[in-house]
Design an enzyme around this catalytic site. Sequence first.
Site: not given
Length: 316
Positions: A11, A141
């Site tokens: 990401k 995350d």
Amino acid sequence: MQSYSLFAPAKINLHLEIIGDRADGYHQLVMIMQSVNLGDIIHLRANGTDSIRLYCQNPQVPLDNTNLAYKAVRLMQEKFPKSAHNFGGLDITIEKNIPVAAGLAGGSTNAAAVLVGINLMWSLGLTQPELRDLGALLGSDVPFCISGGTAIATGRGEEIEPLPDLTDIWVILAKYNNLGVSTPWAYNTYREQYNHLYVCDGQGIKQRTHAVHSGNLVKAILKRNSEEIGALLYNDLEKVVLPEYPFVSALITAFKKENVLGAMMSGSGPTVFALCATEQIATSIADIVEKNINDSNLSFWVTQMCPHGIITISNE
Ligand code: ATP
């Protein structure tokens, strides 16, 4: 014995804003997260023993119980002891393509892949929200990495609201091989230097979060306007990481001199990303910046925004 192979995307953060401190010791954040097509491949195979065995060619990846993929198996074993008993131990092979300690959530996406893979392997039938709740126990995350795509992340990063997919934007990633930034160091340094700006009351947090939800970057994403998205990138952690790491700062400047839509550090760094309108532009700008900086320690990847999180690529 059944085995699964899963793709686990990295990401980047299009927006990372630190609002304040939380009672649990984490920071209150509001982020816009984006998956990219650079990812690791995770192979899971029942090994017929009671052990969890990890394999990875990259020497920077720990192969013991500190690995987030290992922790993900332990969590599933604790939560689903009957299935754990029936299915036994697992071999996990990590094909590491995501640079380590790079601000790209490499460990988190590996843990996310293990949760998704075990859910399938043990036929648990857990939904994405249930998997994300389990992921939050492993790291802030992990929930985003499970569903991926484009999303707003709030709380300590674990509360996810999807946004429309962005796929037509190309992403150059650049990282000095010998440079890693510790995520706790970056957040602690930010706290030391900026805690006078922290907002910690419920109303203030709501207002700051709402400002991002209804802000220009989200509007640009809804319109899929890549020029505006590139111009509106924001990361609070640049304020503490860039002064300490002038190479990273120079890399961002080098990209901004070229025809990129925008360039910024991802997460706590040190990876820098630059957004481009086409693959051809991205490849040629990566070449130009590589030549201009001319440092054999600097690696580049050209990839694309990716509309999904963990996906199964094979099941035997
Ligand atoms: P984040 O952006 O989520 O803070 P990161 O991308 O900066 O993470 P990681 O690649 O996850 O960083 O690596 C951070 C540290 O985590 C590594 O130095 C390594 O020791 C440890 N680690 C544990 N499990 C893994 C894993 N599966 N892959 C990579 N690193 C791992």
